[in-house]
Write a protein that holds these residues in place. Sequence first.
Motif, PDB file in Angstrom:
ATOM      1  N   GLU A 289       0.658 -46.935  48.801  1.00 53.73           N
ATOM      2  CA  GLU A 289      -0.063 -47.434  49.971  1.00 53.73           C
ATOM      3  C   GLU A 289      -1.154 -46.462  50.395  1.00 53.73           C
ATOM      4  O   GLU A 289      -2.186 -46.870  50.905  1.00 53.73           O
ATOM      5  CB  GLU A 289       0.910 -47.719  51.118  1.00 53.73           C
ATOM      6  N   ASP A 290      -0.927 -45.155  50.159  1.00 54.94           N
ATOM      7  CA  ASP A 290      -1.940 -44.158  50.513  1.00 54.94           C
ATOM      8  C   ASP A 290      -3.129 -44.180  49.564  1.00 54.94           C
ATOM      9  O   ASP A 290      -4.110 -43.476  49.778  1.00 54.94           O
ATOM     10  CB  ASP A 290      -1.317 -42.760  50.562  1.00 54.94           C
ATOM     11  N   ARG A 291      -3.054 -44.984  48.508  1.00 51.67           N
ATOM     12  CA  ARG A 291      -4.160 -45.137  47.551  1.00 51.67           C
ATOM     13  C   ARG A 291      -4.637 -46.590  47.525  1.00 51.67           C
ATOM     14  O   ARG A 291      -5.019 -47.109  46.485  1.00 51.67           O
ATOM     15  CB  ARG A 291      -3.707 -44.730  46.144  1.00 51.67           C
ATOM     16  N   GLY A 292      -4.553 -47.253  48.655  1.00 51.34           N
ATOM     17  CA  GLY A 292      -5.046 -48.633  48.752  1.00 51.34           C
ATOM     18  C   GLY A 292      -4.178 -49.648  48.044  1.00 51.34           C
ATOM     19  O   GLY A 292      -4.654 -50.715  47.670  1.00 51.34           O
ATOM     20  N   GLY A 293      -2.914 -49.340  47.847  1.00 46.91           N
ATOM     21  CA  GLY A 293      -2.002 -50.268  47.182  1.00 46.91           C
ATOM     22  C   GLY A 293      -2.059 -50.203  45.672  1.00 46.91           C
ATOM     23  O   GLY A 293      -1.494 -51.057  44.990  1.00 46.91           O
ATOM     24  N   ASP A 294      -2.743 -49.195  45.117  1.00 51.95           N
ATOM     25  CA  ASP A 294      -2.815 -49.048  43.661  1.00 51.95           C
ATOM     26  C   ASP A 294      -1.419 -48.893  43.071  1.00 51.95           C
ATOM     27  O   ASP A 294      -0.507 -48.349  43.702  1.00 51.95           O
ATOM     28  CB  ASP A 294      -3.639 -47.823  43.265  1.00 51.95           C
ATOM     29  N   LEU A 295      -1.295 -49.357  41.832  1.00 53.81           N
ATOM     30  CA  LEU A 295      -0.054 -49.198  41.083  1.00 53.81           C
ATOM     31  C   LEU A 295      -0.170 -47.918  40.269  1.00 53.81           C
ATOM     32  O   LEU A 295      -1.234 -47.620  39.718  1.00 53.81           O
ATOM     33  CB  LEU A 295       0.168 -50.387  40.155  1.00 53.81           C
ATOM     34  N   VAL A 296       0.920 -47.172  40.189  1.00 53.50           N
ATOM     35  CA  VAL A 296       0.907 -45.932  39.419  1.00 53.50           C
ATOM     36  C   VAL A 296       2.169 -45.840  38.580  1.00 53.50           C
ATOM     37  O   VAL A 296       3.251 -46.225  39.015  1.00 53.50           O
ATOM     38  CB  VAL A 296       0.764 -44.684  40.329  1.00 53.50           C
ATOM     39  N   VAL A 297       1.981 -45.362  37.364  1.00 52.64           N
ATOM     40  CA  VAL A 297       3.086 -45.068  36.461  1.00 52.64           C
ATOM     41  C   VAL A 297       3.061 -43.562  36.241  1.00 52.64           C
ATOM     42  O   VAL A 297       2.075 -43.026  35.731  1.00 52.64           O
ATOM     43  CB  VAL A 297       2.935 -45.803  35.113  1.00 52.64           C
TER      44      VAL A 297
ATOM     45  N   LEU B 127      -1.383 -39.171  28.969  1.00 53.53           N
ATOM     46  CA  LEU B 127      -1.618 -38.829  30.370  1.00 53.53           C
ATOM     47  C   LEU B 127      -0.295 -38.714  31.105  1.00 53.53           C
ATOM     48  O   LEU B 127       0.708 -39.298  30.682  1.00 53.53           O
ATOM     49  CB  LEU B 127      -2.483 -39.905  31.040  1.00 53.53           C
ATOM     50  N   THR B 128      -0.292 -38.003  32.219  1.00 53.34           N
ATOM     51  CA  THR B 128       0.923 -37.914  33.030  1.00 53.34           C
ATOM     52  C   THR B 128       0.971 -38.993  34.107  1.00 53.34           C
ATOM     53  O   THR B 128       2.023 -39.255  34.679  1.00 53.34           O
ATOM     54  CB  THR B 128       1.050 -36.540  33.703  1.00 53.34           C
ATOM     55  N   GLU B 129      -0.183 -39.627  34.388  1.00 52.92           N
ATOM     56  CA  GLU B 129      -0.234 -40.713  35.371  1.00 52.92           C
ATOM     57  C   GLU B 129      -1.205 -41.781  34.897  1.00 52.92           C
ATOM     58  O   GLU B 129      -2.269 -41.473  34.367  1.00 52.92           O
ATOM     59  CB  GLU B 129      -0.697 -40.198  36.740  1.00 52.92           C
ATOM     60  N   TYR B 130      -0.814 -43.027  35.114  1.00 52.33           N
ATOM     61  CA  TYR B 130      -1.659 -44.178  34.806  1.00 52.33           C
ATOM     62  C   TYR B 130      -1.816 -44.967  36.101  1.00 52.33           C
ATOM     63  O   TYR B 130      -0.825 -45.382  36.688  1.00 52.33           O
ATOM     64  CB  TYR B 130      -1.032 -45.044  33.719  1.00 52.33           C
ATOM     65  N   TRP B 131      -3.057 -45.165  36.548  1.00 51.11           N
ATOM     66  CA  TRP B 131      -3.347 -45.850  37.803  1.00 51.11           C
ATOM     67  C   TRP B 131      -4.048 -47.164  37.538  1.00 51.11           C
ATOM     68  O   TRP B 131      -4.810 -47.293  36.580  1.00 51.11           O
ATOM     69  CB  TRP B 131      -4.269 -45.003  38.674  1.00 51.11           C
ATOM     70  N   CYS B 132      -3.832 -48.113  38.438  1.00 55.62           N
ATOM     71  CA  CYS B 132      -4.515 -49.393  38.315  1.00 55.62           C
ATOM     72  C   CYS B 132      -4.447 -50.119  39.653  1.00 55.62           C
ATOM     73  O   CYS B 132      -3.394 -50.101  40.314  1.00 55.62           O
ATOM     74  CB  CYS B 132      -3.840 -50.224  37.230  1.00 55.62           C
ATOM     75  N   ALA B 133      -5.540 -50.775  40.032  1.00 55.52           N
ATOM     76  CA  ALA B 133      -5.498 -51.633  41.208  1.00 55.52           C
ATOM     77  C   ALA B 133      -4.606 -52.829  40.892  1.00 55.52           C
ATOM     78  O   ALA B 133      -4.629 -53.341  39.765  1.00 55.52           O
ATOM     79  CB  ALA B 133      -6.906 -52.101  41.572  1.00 55.52           C
TER      80      ALA B 133
END
Length: 150
Positions: free
Chosen positions: A70-78, A117-123
């Motif tokens: 939620e602190d990143r605009g609702g982005d999904l993170v793995v 990568l250690t993190e994968y982000w996506c809207a």
Amino acid sequence: MSLRKRRAIDTAHVSEITGKYSELIARAALLANGWTVHRAETDESYDILATDPVSGDHVKVQVKTIRQREDRGGDLVVYAKKGNGTAYDRADADYIVGVWAADGEVPRVYMFENRLLTEYWCAEARAAERWVELPIAFNRALFTELPEVA
């Protein structure tokens, strides 16, 4: 046993239960999409060994639970880190499968190549564009023989 102690025991296992749940959902999604899923008799660096239904290649899959920030605009993170905090290398996993299990919702499963990568982000709105979504609904048509082409 008091309710307070019972709650503490349940809470201590939430991450383990969440991880096992995600792995079971990932296995179901792979199976529903024509993959053959194998079980190892020993602990391995990957969670699932699977056979691609198109190429026949065996691939190593690491399963992770998707979190919504939620602190990143609702982005999904793995978060794709090993126990020591480093990224999974190719010896560990060819693909990452992320399971997004929002409370009370049918889980959604996404698969993507391990890019080290250690993190994968996506809207959330672009998840199905950036990652391959694996429906968990079983589709028998995937398993029927195709007619021979003359």
